[in-house]
Design an enzyme around this catalytic site. Structure first.
Site, short mmCIF file in Angstrom:
data_model
loop_
_atom_site.label_atom_id
_atom_site.label_comp_id
_atom_site.label_asym_id
_atom_site.label_seq_id
_atom_site.Cartn_x
_atom_site.Cartn_y
_atom_site.Cartn_z
N TYR A 151 0.84 -1.21 0.00
CA TYR A 151 0.00 0.00 0.00
C TYR A 151 0.86 1.25 0.00
CZ TYR A 151 -4.16 -2.75 1.04
OH TYR A 151 -5.21 -3.64 0.95
N HIS A 203 -16.87 -4.09 -0.87
CA HIS A 203 -16.88 -4.16 -2.34
C HIS A 203 -17.99 -5.05 -2.89
CE1 HIS A 203 -12.60 -2.87 -1.66
NE2 HIS A 203 -12.99 -2.02 -2.60
N ASP A 257 -11.79 -7.17 0.13
CA ASP A 257 -12.52 -6.69 1.30
C ASP A 257 -11.68 -7.00 2.53
OD1 ASP A 257 -14.70 -5.39 0.29
OD2 ASP A 257 -16.05 -7.12 0.38
N HIS A 258 -11.52 -6.01 3.40
CA HIS A 258 -10.60 -6.13 4.54
C HIS A 258 -11.32 -6.80 5.70
CE1 HIS A 258 -7.90 -2.63 2.95
NE2 HIS A 258 -8.15 -3.56 2.04
#
Length: 327
Positions: free
Chosen positions: A80, A218, A245-246
């Site tokens: 990231y 999402h 998706d976290h």
């Protein structure tokens, strides 16, 4: 990178690889002496240890040692916010080498690319030069890992998503190697269909970054649901495993044995970001950090979901003969 270069690179670290024309590269992974395998799955992790990434890594090391894991699978978004800037980007060490330091995690890491990885230099993550920096690292766009009792089909899902092309906002995506997009996706789907049709493995698992079914942020990625799901069902794929998706998640299918598993809790999580989903399909959802372990043999597979403290959140077994899952 030319195929000849791939052969030299891959042979240099003891992986058996078969490359046939434009088809997916095939890798070989041996099983344990008793014919079993165990591995961990983590996604959406590369934040230089922040957002509890280091804590998740510690627990991965603990569970990895208990299970004597054979390798680790990453479901993408490895770095990231915008991938790697190049092969010498210090983020590789800061987010990978210096974070996953436990002895049990010094195994092969099989990676796919996520949308955040495409915002940087994609070729950097695919480069053999990273292998020289850390011998665990392995990443291609799409490939097959043959582990005798199971075959894993790693799929490059980012180019499927229309919005990254039509509404990129303020992001710049590295589409080198992808354009023309229509041909890239057509070839990918054709090669996946061919690889699955040839598979004689007891278990079949497809690994991609993006969600197909998810109650998370999402949700359903329409392009994948329409183009990938029919192929997975036609070839009796057992599991589609993703990040994006976290969260940690398990969704079944009413009309088939295919299950959709999310392991995207490697660092930053999205608390409270959950949508309604049919309870007949939604088996488990956790809006926090964590990872998944998998242990399998010819007869059954056991999946265990852990949080950032190493607590077991959910586990289930699937029998290959009966396809009956026990909570």
């Amino acid at each position: 990178m030319h195929f000849q270069y791939y052969l030299i690179f891959l042979a240099s670290f003891g992986l058996c690889v078969l490359l046939c024309g434009a088809e997916f590269p095939y890798l070989k992974q041996s099983v344990k002496a008793d014919g079993s395998l165990s591995f961990l799955v983590v996604g959406d992790w590369g934040r230089k240890g922040l957002y509890n990434q280091s804590d998740v890594a510690f627990q991965m090391g603990e569970i990895g040692e208990k299970l004597d894991i054979d390798y680790v699978i990453s479901t993408g978004d490895n770095f990231y916010d915008d991938g790697l800037k190049g092969v010498n980007d210090p983020a590789f060490d800061d987010s990978f080498t210096n974070i996953y330091t436990a002895p049990s995690l010094q195994k092969k890491w099989y990676n796919v690319l996520g949308n955040h990885d495409y915002r940087g230099d994609v070729e950097a993550q695919l480069s053999p030069l990273l292998r020289e920096k850390d011998e665990r690292w392995f990443c291609l766009r799409s490939y097959v890992l043959d582990a005798e009792i199971v075959e894993f089909f790693f799929i490059d899902t980012t180019p499927f998503v229309n919005d990254y092309f039509t509404h990129p906002k303020d992001h710049t995506y590295d589409w080198k190697g992808v354009l023309p997009r229509d041909k890239y996706l057509k070839d990918l789907l054709k090669d996946l269909d061919l690889a699955l049709s040839r598979s004689t493995a007891k278990w079949k698992m497809v690994i991609g970054h993006h969600t197909i079914k998810s109650a998370g942020h999402h949700g359903i990625i329409k392009e994948l649901a329409e183009q990938l799901t029919p192929i997975l069902q036609e070839h009796n794929v057992d599991f589609y495993i993703n990040g994006h998706d976290h969260c940690l998640e398990r969704i079944g299918s009413i009309d088939s044995n295919l299950e959709f598993l999310t392991s995207g809790g490697g660092s930053k999580a999205w608390r409270g970001d959950v949508k309604w989903w049919n309870p007949e399909e939604l088996k488990f959802y956790y809006d926090g950090q964590g990872f998944v372990s998998v242990a399998l043999n010819q007869l059954e597979a056991e999946f265990v979901y852990y949080d950032v403290f190493g607590n077991v959140l959910h586990k289930f077994k699937v029998s290959k003969d009966s396809y009956l899952a026990s909570q």
